[in-house]
Design an enzyme around this catalytic site. Structure first.
Site, PDB file in Angstrom:
ATOM      1  N   TRP A  99       0.823  -1.223   0.000  1.00 13.09           N
ATOM      2  CA  TRP A  99       0.000   0.000   0.000  1.00 13.09           C
ATOM      3  C   TRP A  99       0.849   1.262   0.000  1.00 13.09           C
ATOM      4  CZ3 TRP A  99      -4.320  -0.929  -1.980  1.00 13.09           C
ATOM      5  CH2 TRP A  99      -4.967  -2.132  -1.736  1.00 13.09           C
ATOM      6  N   ASP A 103      -1.518   6.439   7.189  1.00 13.85           N
ATOM      7  CA  ASP A 103      -2.562   5.583   6.617  1.00 13.85           C
ATOM      8  C   ASP A 103      -2.895   4.536   7.689  1.00 13.85           C
ATOM      9  OD1 ASP A 103      -4.124   3.736   5.362  1.00 13.85           O
ATOM     10  OD2 ASP A 103      -2.749   3.332   3.699  1.00 13.85           O
ATOM     11  N   LYS A 105     -12.743  -1.775   7.003  1.00 17.31           N
ATOM     12  CA  LYS A 105     -12.166  -2.734   7.956  1.00 17.31           C
ATOM     13  C   LYS A 105     -12.764  -2.515   9.349  1.00 17.31           C
ATOM     14  CE  LYS A 105      -8.038  -2.393   5.164  1.00 17.31           C
ATOM     15  NZ  LYS A 105      -8.110  -3.504   4.227  1.00 17.31           N
TER      16      LYS A 105
HETATM   17  C1  PLP Z   1      -3.213   0.012   4.720  1.00 17.97           C
HETATM   18  C2  PLP Z   1      -4.114   0.129   3.532  1.00 17.97           C
HETATM   19  N1  PLP Z   1      -4.087   1.264   2.810  1.00 17.97           N
HETATM   20  C3  PLP Z   1      -4.863   1.416   1.735  1.00 17.97           C
HETATM   21  C4  PLP Z   1      -5.723   0.429   1.327  1.00 17.97           C
HETATM   22  C5  PLP Z   1      -6.573   0.651   0.090  1.00 17.97           C
HETATM   23  O1  PLP Z   1      -7.884   0.906   0.465  1.00 17.97           O
HETATM   24  P1  PLP Z   1      -9.020   1.084  -0.638  1.00 17.97           P
HETATM   25  O2  PLP Z   1      -9.185  -0.243  -1.316  1.00 17.97           O
HETATM   26  O3  PLP Z   1     -10.219   1.486   0.159  1.00 17.97           O
HETATM   27  O4  PLP Z   1      -8.587   2.136  -1.581  1.00 17.97           O
HETATM   28  C6  PLP Z   1      -5.801  -0.748   2.051  1.00 17.97           C
HETATM   29  C7  PLP Z   1      -6.725  -1.824   1.632  1.00 17.97           C
HETATM   30  O5  PLP Z   1      -6.724  -2.928   2.096  1.00 17.97           O
HETATM   31  C8  PLP Z   1      -4.968  -0.913   3.179  1.00 17.97           C
HETATM   32  O6  PLP Z   1      -4.982  -2.030   3.899  1.00 17.97           O
END
Ligand code: PLP
Length: 365
Positions: A102, A176, A200
Site C-alpha cells: 500500500w 494511513d 475494515k
Molecule cells: C493500509 C491500507 N491502505 C490502503 C488500502 C486501500 O484501500 P481502498 O481499497 O479502500 O482504496 C488498504 C486496503 O486494504 C490498506 O490495507
C-alpha cells in the site's frame, strides 16, 4: 447456512448486532417510517446521522478540536493522490517510507499527483521483502520535507509500527491507518493527518475518514476542484454533493458499538488478546508456520505467515474454509496465509482458528 468465522482483510467481519441494527435501519430509520437509503441527505434525519457519526468519532478517538473530521467518498487509494494535492507544494519534498504494497502504491500516486515535487523514500522495504518496519535510524527524514507519510499497520505483510517514525522539523506526520484505526490511541499532537478507508473497522467500502489539522487546510498549496479539496469538504461539512449516506450511517453504528464495548482502550486490549493467541500458535509450531514479519514489529492485527510449501498454504486455507473459517488466503502479491483480526473479530473466532492450526499441523506437519 449460518454465519461462519470471517478473517477477510477487508471488507471485513462486522458485529452481528450492528448488522441487525443496519438491517432495521434499512426499513425504518429511528421511527421516521423511511429507511436510511431513502432519506434525503439535507433533511433532519440525516443531519442527526452525520452529527452522530462526527460526535462518536471524536469521542471514540479522543480527537481534539485542532483536527477536523471529514467523510470523503472513495477509498484510501484516492487519498494517496489527494494528500499530496492538498499538502505538498510544487517543488516541495515529502518522505514516504515504503513498508508494504500500500505504501508502494501511495508513492506512485504521489509522484503522479505532484510531478514537480520530490517523493523521497527513506526506507525501501521491498529490498527486505517487507519483513520489518524501519527504526528511526533506518528512516531519516529529508530536510524541509512537508510531511512524512507512513502506514502504521501494514495489512499485507503483517508488520506494525510500535511508535510513529520521526518527521522533518517543521513537517507533519501523515498516517494511513486503514487497517488499525481506533484499535489503539493516536498521538494527535504529532499527526497532521490520519486517514482510513472504512471497510475494515468502520463498515462500508468506498468511503474514507480523514482527520486533519485545521491549520493545514488553510495552507493548501494550490486551487483544486472542490471534490479533490479537503478544505472544500471541510467547508461543506462533508456534504459538497450527495454524500455516501449509508456508509456514514454504518460508520456511526460501528463507532457507537465500539463506544458501548469500552472504547479504544477495550479495542486495544482485545487486539492484544487475539494477537497473543495466534502468535503463540505460530511460535509453538516448530517452524511449521513462519511469520512474514520480524517478531519485534509483527502486526497485532494482520497475522501473515507461510507454511513449508505453497501447496500447503493452499490446502490450509481451503480446508479451513471447509471447516467454517474463511478469508485466510494471503494477499495475491504476497501469498501465504493472512488472518485479519480487526476490532469486530471475536476472540472465539481466533480460538477456532488456533485449534484449526494445531490440528492442521498434526495431520500435515
Ligand atoms: C493500509 C491500507 N491502505 C490502503 C488500502 C486501500 O484501500 P481502498 O481499497 O479502500 O482504496 C488498504 C486496503 O486494504 C490498506 O490495507
Amino acid at each position: 447456512m449460518g454465519r461462519i468465522w470471517n478473517f477477510s482483510a477487508g471488507p471485513a467481519a462486522m458485529p452481528e448486532g450492528v448488522l441487525r441494527e443496519l438491517g432495521a435501519d434499512l426499513l425504518d430509520l429511528e421511527g421516521t417510517g423511511i429507511g436510511i437509503l431513502e432519506h434525503s441527505h439535507r433533511q433532519p434525519p440525516f443531519d442527526r446521522v452525520l452529527a452522530g457519526a462526527l460526535d462518536c468519532c471524536r469521542r471514540l478517538g479522543e480527537i481534539p478540536e485542532t483536527h477536523e473530521i471529514l467523510f470523503v467518498p472513495g477509498g484510501a487509494t484516492l487519498q494517496f493522490a489527494l494528500i499530496p494535492l492538498n499538502l505538498l507544494p510544487d517543488g516541495g519534498v515529502a518522505d514516504y517510507p515504503d513498508t508494504d504494497i500500500w505504501t508502494a502504491k501511495a508513492i506512485v500516486e504521489a509522484r503522479d499527483a505532484v510531478p514537480s515535487a520530490r517523493i523521497a523514500v527513506p526506507f525501501e522495504g521491498k529490498r527486505c521483502a517487507y519483513d520489518h518496519v524501519p527504526s528511526d535510524a533506518e528512516c531519516p527524514a529529508s530536510t524541509g520535507a512537508a510531511y512524512m507519510h507512513y502506514c502504521s499497520n501494514n495489512t499485507v505483510h503483517g508488520t506494525q509500527y510500535r511508535h510513529p517514525p520521526r518527521c522533518a522539523d517543521g513537517g507533519v506526520l501523515i498516517n494511513d491507518a486503514s487497517s488499525e484505526i481506533f484499535s489503539r490511541p493516536v498521538d494527535w499532537a504529532a499527526h497532521g493527518l490520519v486517514y482510513a478507508s472504512a471497510q475494515k473497522n468502520l463498515g462500508v467500502a468506498g468511503m474514507s475518514i480523514i482527520i486533519v489539522r485545521r491549520d493545514l487546510l488553510q495552507r493548501a498549496p494550490r486551487k483544486l476542484p472542490s471534490m479533490f479539496s479537503y478544505a472544500a469538504h471541510a467547508k461543506a461539512g462533508s456534504r459538497i454533493n450527495t454524500p455516501p449516506t449509508f456508509a456514514i450511517h454504518a460508520l456511526w453504528r460501528m463507532c457507537q458499538w465500539m463506544l458501548r464495548e469500552g472504547g479504544v482502550a477495550e479495542m486495544e486490549r482485545r487486539t492484544h488478546a487475539r494477537a497473543r493467541l495466534v502468535q503463540h500458535a505460530i511460535d509453538a509450531s516448530d517452524g511449521f508456520y513462519t511469520p512474514l514479519g520480524h517478531a519485534a514489529c509483527r502486526s497485532l492485527i494482520n497475522a501473515s505467515f507461510r507454511l513449508p510449501t505453497a501447496q500447503l498454504d493452499d490446502r490450509f486455507w481451503r480446508d479451513a474454509a471447509r471447516d467454517g473459517i474463511d478469508g485466510l488466503a494471503g494477499h495475491r502479491e504476497a501469498g501465504g496465509i493472512r488472518a485479519s483480526m480487526y476490532n469486530s473479530c471475536p476472540l472465539s473466532a481466533v480460538e477456532a482458528l488456533v485449534a484449526f492450526m494445531r490440528e492442521f499441523k498434526r495431520t500435515n506437519g
